[in-house]
Enzyme design. Structure first.
Site, PDB file in Angstrom:
ATOM      1  N   ASP A 312       0.816  -1.215   0.000  1.00  0.00           N
ATOM      2  CA  ASP A 312       0.000   0.000   0.000  1.00  0.00           C
ATOM      3  C   ASP A 312       0.847   1.262   0.000  1.00  0.00           C
ATOM      4  O   ASP A 312       0.404   2.316  -0.452  1.00  0.00           O
ATOM      5  CB  ASP A 312      -0.919   0.022   1.221  1.00  0.00           C
ATOM      6  CG  ASP A 312      -2.026  -1.014   1.152  1.00  0.00           C
ATOM      7  OD1 ASP A 312      -2.068  -1.779   0.167  1.00  0.00           O
ATOM      8  OD2 ASP A 312      -2.845  -1.065   2.090  1.00  0.00           O
ATOM      9  N   ALA A 320      -3.772  -6.855  -0.655  1.00  0.00           N
ATOM     10  CA  ALA A 320      -2.814  -7.693   0.060  1.00  0.00           C
ATOM     11  C   ALA A 320      -2.031  -8.592  -0.885  1.00  0.00           C
ATOM     12  O   ALA A 320      -0.818  -8.787  -0.703  1.00  0.00           O
ATOM     13  CB  ALA A 320      -3.559  -8.543   1.098  1.00  0.00           C
ATOM     14  N   HIS A 446     -19.014 -30.385 -14.327  1.00  0.00           N
ATOM     15  CA  HIS A 446     -20.436 -30.080 -14.206  1.00  0.00           C
ATOM     16  C   HIS A 446     -20.998 -30.814 -13.001  1.00  0.00           C
ATOM     17  O   HIS A 446     -20.655 -31.971 -12.768  1.00  0.00           O
ATOM     18  CB  HIS A 446     -21.181 -30.534 -15.460  1.00  0.00           C
ATOM     19  CG  HIS A 446     -22.660 -30.341 -15.395  1.00  0.00           C
ATOM     20  ND1 HIS A 446     -23.259 -29.112 -15.537  1.00  0.00           N
ATOM     21  CD2 HIS A 446     -23.664 -31.239 -15.190  1.00  0.00           C
ATOM     22  CE1 HIS A 446     -24.569 -29.253 -15.425  1.00  0.00           C
ATOM     23  NE2 HIS A 446     -24.841 -30.534 -15.219  1.00  0.00           N
TER      24      HIS A 446
END
Length: 467
Positions: A312, A320, A446
């Site tokens: 940051d 993160a 599926h």
């Protein structure tokens, strides 16, 4: 007299960027020291990503109990929610993860020092520990100090005015919650509290919610908010507050310029985060800034030799997983390996109701980059798995954006229940340089939600099978 530690690598900050950098440096045989003034794990583990998702999960469980009659589930009486117990459960999760980080650092032979590092020059800091001051000098310094919530002067944190940190540790669910900011933090927590029974009102200065995501992706979230009684005031500017306790009111100016009040019990302020650059001597390190952030190159080098910065602290996106990858890379560069931060995409997830995932370019971004594009969309309303888990009626879908000429996939987005778990597949497809045909030709199990991805690519190719 201050004790002195001389180390090869000094990492400042024990969040997902810092502790990953330290672990990887230790694994590579580098003498590594990590300084953290709080508990290990950083904002993400202690006050952000993990605890917020725990509360969101608990809120969703509670909400589902009251809306399960159509699938044959009824309760003899209405379910109740114990906020204190939920917070205790959440704290147990963060405690276990904090201990896990400490164990990983020890395994990598990383020296951990508890306290705030304050730099006197680029390679020297003093840490005020419980045992007294400790001076650390290093050959390489990795700055990973993270970010802090933005505080508004007109809404200072304290008492009934909360940042996300305090909102995650409330003793009880507020009956009326006013949220300032309709970004991902405000809506994630606002929706969670709405599920727990709070009367939630959101005030947003921009023209629409979640402005970092395109309108097509946010439309299902808007529908959920309206359906569940969450009031959203757009193009509205917060002007302050009045009263306290039961007489507390959030004040704002509506889109038509009128002054308005929102009676509430708590005010949650979520107007963004800023890099944590204050109070630890950054001004003594002679590193260049890029606006409020530390300036870096593609290897996370700062303007000062052997001083690195990640996460940051260095700019958007403040995520993160970006910080962790940068930390891992920097450790390997220091150890002599050739690396650079050359990513195709950094996926972003918004844990609203329903969830949103975005990886790579949206249709608008691709067109702005001068690409002719093909776009394919597959709605979860046509997914057997989505329908069987009550996730086929929320307006969700998977969308694929590809170049029209060679079918190179430029971006993949989705909105719907549990789509956060598809983010890894989306990012993998983009990093591997997949074409539409590559994804369409990959057999997906599926029934799963992941089947929507190849179906979306078939739609882009012009021969969708199930819509």
């Amino acid at each position: 007299m201050a004790k002195t530690i001389t180390t090869k690598v000094l990492v400042v900050g024990g969040g997902p960027g810092g502790y990953v950098a330290a672990i990887r440096a230790g694994q590579l045989g580098l003498d590594t020291t990590l300084v953290e003034e709080d508990r290990l794990g950083g904002t993400c583990l202690l006050r952000g990503c993990i605890p917020s998702k725990a509360l969101i999960h608990a809120a969703s469980k509670f909400h589902e109990l009251g809306h399960a009659g159509n699938i044959g589930i009824t309760l003899p009486q209405a379910a109740s929610f114990d906020m204190a117990k939920a917070v205790s459960w959440k704290d147990g999760i963060t405690g276990k993860l904090n201990s896990g980080v400490a164990g990983l650092l020890a395994k990598a032979k990383v020296r951990t020092v508890s306290g705030r590092a304050v730099f006197s020059d680029a390679k020297t800091c003093t840490v005020q520990t419980a045992e007294g001051p400790q001076t650390i000098t290093a050959e390489h310094v990795i700055l990973a100090t993270g970010s802090v919530p933005v505080e508004l002067k007109i809404l200072p944190f304290g008492g009934d005015i909360l940042s996300s940190t305090e909102a995650l540790s409330l003793a009880e669910v507020p009956k009326r919650l006013a949220v300032v900011g309709a970004g991902y933090i405000g809506l994630e927590l606002g929706i969670a509290f709405a599920k727990l029974g709070s009367q939630v009102t959101v005030v947003e200065a921009q023209e629409r919610i979640l402005p970092l995501y395109d309108a097509e992706l946010t439309r299902p979230v808007e529908r959920w908010l309206k359906k569940n009684g969450v009031t959203v005031h757009l193009k509205s500017m917060t002007t302050g507050f009045a009263g306290k306790g039961k007489s507390l009111k959030l004040q704002y100016q509506s889109a038509d310029g009128a002054s308005q009040d929102i009676p509430c019990d708590k005010i949650l302020v979520t107007v963004g985060r800023r890099p944590n650059t204050q109070g630890w001597g950054l001004e003594n390190m002679a590193v260049d800034l890029a606006g409020p952030f530390v300036k870096i190159d593609e290897q996370c080098r700062t303007s000062m030799r052997n001083v690195w910065a990640i996460g940051d602290l260095v700019g958007e996106p403040m995520l993160a997983h970006k910080a962790s990858k940068q930390g891992e890379m920097v450790a390997e560069i220091i150890a002599g390996r050739k690396r650079s931060f050359d990513h195709v995409c950094i996926p972003a997830v918004c844990f609203t109701e329903p969830e949103i995932v975005s990886a790579g370019l949206s249709p608008e971004q691709a067109k702005a980059a001068a690409h002719q594009v093909k776009v394919g969309i597959f709605p979860f309303a046509a997914s057997g798995r989505a329908m069987s888990m009550e996730a086929g009626t929320d307006g969700g879908f998977v969308r694929v954006v590809a170049r029209a000429d060679n079918h190179l996939v430029l971006g993949i987005q989705a909105v719907g229940a549990h789509v956060s778990e598809l983010s890894g597949e989306f990012a993998h497809a983009l990093e591997m340089g997949s074409r539409l045909e590559d994804i369409a030709g990959t057999i997906h199990a599926h029934p799963t939600l992941s089947e929507a991805l190849p179906e979306a690519t078939l739609a882009a190719l012009g021969h969708a099978l199930h819509i």
